[in-house]
Every structure is written in C-alpha cells, then in structure tokens.
Design a protein around this motif. Structure first.
Motif, short mmCIF file in Angstrom:
data_model
loop_
_atom_site.label_atom_id
_atom_site.label_comp_id
_atom_site.label_asym_id
_atom_site.label_seq_id
_atom_site.Cartn_x
_atom_site.Cartn_y
_atom_site.Cartn_z
N TRP A 1 -20.40 0.64 -17.31
CA TRP A 1 -20.89 1.62 -16.33
C TRP A 1 -21.63 2.75 -17.04
O TRP A 1 -22.71 3.18 -16.62
CB TRP A 1 -19.71 2.14 -15.50
CG TRP A 1 -20.09 3.19 -14.50
CD1 TRP A 1 -19.74 4.50 -14.53
CD2 TRP A 1 -20.88 3.00 -13.31
NE1 TRP A 1 -20.28 5.14 -13.43
CE2 TRP A 1 -20.98 4.25 -12.68
CE3 TRP A 1 -21.53 1.89 -12.75
CZ2 TRP A 1 -21.70 4.44 -11.50
CZ3 TRP A 1 -22.25 2.08 -11.56
CH2 TRP A 1 -22.33 3.34 -10.96
N THR B 1 -25.50 3.86 -16.65
CA THR B 1 -25.89 5.15 -16.05
C THR B 1 -26.39 6.18 -17.06
O THR B 1 -26.96 7.20 -16.64
CB THR B 1 -24.68 5.77 -15.31
OG1 THR B 1 -23.58 5.85 -16.22
CG2 THR B 1 -24.27 4.94 -14.10
N GLY C 1 -29.41 -0.83 -14.67
CA GLY C 1 -29.47 0.11 -15.79
C GLY C 1 -30.56 -0.22 -16.80
O GLY C 1 -30.70 0.48 -17.81
N LEU D 1 -27.07 5.29 -8.81
CA LEU D 1 -27.85 5.83 -9.93
C LEU D 1 -28.75 6.97 -9.46
O LEU D 1 -28.85 8.00 -10.12
CB LEU D 1 -28.71 4.73 -10.56
CG LEU D 1 -27.96 3.75 -11.45
CD1 LEU D 1 -28.90 2.69 -11.98
CD2 LEU D 1 -27.32 4.48 -12.62
N ARG E 1 -28.51 10.73 -10.86
CA ARG E 1 -29.67 11.40 -11.49
C ARG E 1 -30.02 12.68 -10.77
O ARG E 1 -30.42 13.66 -11.39
CB ARG E 1 -30.87 10.44 -11.53
CG ARG E 1 -30.63 9.42 -12.63
CD ARG E 1 -31.72 8.40 -12.80
NE ARG E 1 -31.25 7.39 -13.75
CZ ARG E 1 -31.42 6.08 -13.62
NH1 ARG E 1 -32.08 5.60 -12.58
NH2 ARG E 1 -30.95 5.26 -14.52
#
Ligand SMILES: N[C@@H](CCC(=O)N[C@@H](CS)C(=O)NCC(=O)O)C(=O)O
Length: 225
Positions: free
Chosen positions: A109, A113, A170, A214, A218
């Motif tokens: 993860w 990320t 990712g 995501l 962000r």
C-alpha cells in the motif's frame, strides 16, 4: 437473531478471506455490505473498537479482525480444516499471516501511494524485501497449506488479485515473475480454484476504488501548509 452474518465491503481483501473460509466450510451466512464512507449503526455496534470491516456475527455475538475470525470459523466448523494439525506448524502459519498483514499488505500500500522519487523507491525496496520472505516459504510447495489450501493461503490470497491492481494504480511492479517465480505460480493456482475465483471482486471495481483513494490522499497532501 442467530445464524451467521458477515459485515463486509466487496473491495476489501480482509473481507474476502472470510468469505473464502465460510464457503470452503459450507457455512450459510448473510452478507451485509457496509458503506465505509457512512458507517452503519450495525458496524459501530459490533466493532466499536476499530470500526472496520470485516465483522463476523455468530448467534448474535460479534468478532472482529479477519485473522481472528478465520481461527474462530476453523474452530467452530470442522470440515475442511484450515490451520495445520501440528502445533509448531500452526504457530508458523499464524506468524506468517501476521507478518504478511503487517509488512506486505501495508508495504504494498505504501509503495502504491508514496510520492514519486526517493519515498517511493524506498517503499518499493521494503515491499520487495517482505515479499522475498514469502517466496522462500512457498518454494517447492503447491500451497502454503500443503496439497490443499489452508489458513495461510486464505490470508495471502489477496496477492494474486489485489496486488496487481495496486501495482496498476501506483504505477509500479513488485511481483515480477523472474524475481518471485514460486509466489507467482502459487497465486496462479490459487486463483484458478472455482470457489476462490467466484468471491473475487471485479478488477475494475478495485482499480476505481484505489484510484479514488489515491486522488483523495494526494488532495490531502496538496493541501498541507
Ligand atoms: N486488521 C484488520 C484490518 C481491516 C481493515 O483495515 N478494514 C478496512 C477496509 S479494507 C476498513 O474497514 N477501514 C475503515 C476505516 O479504517 O475506517 C482485519 O484484519 O480485519
């Protein structure tokens, strides 16, 4: 009242392992889909400590934490035993399941990320180190449980489906076939088992969910002072 209920979300790898166990053992259960953006009173009542899915409710008594739930199911329904018979083997299976949840799930993860650059490289490096331990465990074996799938196969069963979507979302690759040939082959065999396959959430749904997560993460870091 009574019976077995699973409070879960479709995209959660922690929930699917419980569905696999229940199906392997032929347990009838009611599936209750949870909305984690708007947590239900049922979830808050049954898992007030972590407020997370999965929660398994049996005869109106709730159990949280997926690895604990797997053990409860294995002790309650004897058909298709999941944990090994030998106590040392059982301890090892628990050790690797815990290791994978703590290091591999969160390692993957983080690699998915992390911001591009040094942070991502470090996260990838660390995830690869953790995966290498699992590769060693499966070398020369068909399944982690031996000839048949067991507790550790269910605990690691997210790898062939979820890891791949994390890699896509990712923009990185962790499970290279050249580097992890045994883990690859195990994952391929595991996911071909009809009962396993039929519980997998659609890939597109997972990718959308990850992309939305995501974007959200962000936006949080973009708003930092
Ligand atoms: N260690 C837990 C992890 C469960 C978990 O992280 N569930 C996530 C869904 S994948 C969740 O419910 N998240 C809600 C939240 O964190 O508020 C288990 O094995 O059951």
């Amino acid at each position: 009242m009574g019976g077995a209920k699973l409070v879960a979300t479709t995209q959660s790898l922690f929930c699917t392992r419980i569905e696999w166990a229940l199906k392997l053992k032929g347990v009838e259960y009611e599936y209750i889909e949870e909305d984690l953006r708007n947590k239900s009173p049922i979830l808050l009542k049954y898992n007030p400590v972590h407020k997370k899915v999965p929660v398994f409710v049996h005869d109106d008594r709730a159990i949280a934490e997926s690895l604990v739930i797997l053990e409860y199911i294995d002790e309650t329904w004897k058909e298709h035993p999941l944990l090994p018979q030998d106590s040392y083997d059982r301890a090892k299976a628990r050790f690797w399941a815990k290791f994978a949840d703590e290091k591999v799930v969160f390692g993957a993860w983080r690699a998915c990320t992390a911001a591009e650059g040094e942070e991502k490289e470090k996260a990838i490096e660390s995830a690869l180190e953790s995966l290498a331990y699992l590769e060693k465990q499966i070398e020369g074996k068909k399944f982690f449980g031996g000839e048949e799938i067991g507790y550790l196969d269910l605990a690691l069963g997210w790898i062939p489906h979820w890891l791949n979507t994390m890699e896509e979302a990712g923009g990185m690759k962790l499970l290279e076939v050249e580097r992890f040939p045994s883990l690859h082959e195990w994952g391929h065999n595991f996911i071909q088992i009809p009962l396993i396959k039929e519980c997998l959430p659609p890939r597109e749904k997972l990718v959308n969910y990850l992309n939305a997560s995501l974007t959200y993460l962000r936006s949080l870091s973009a708003n930092k002072p």
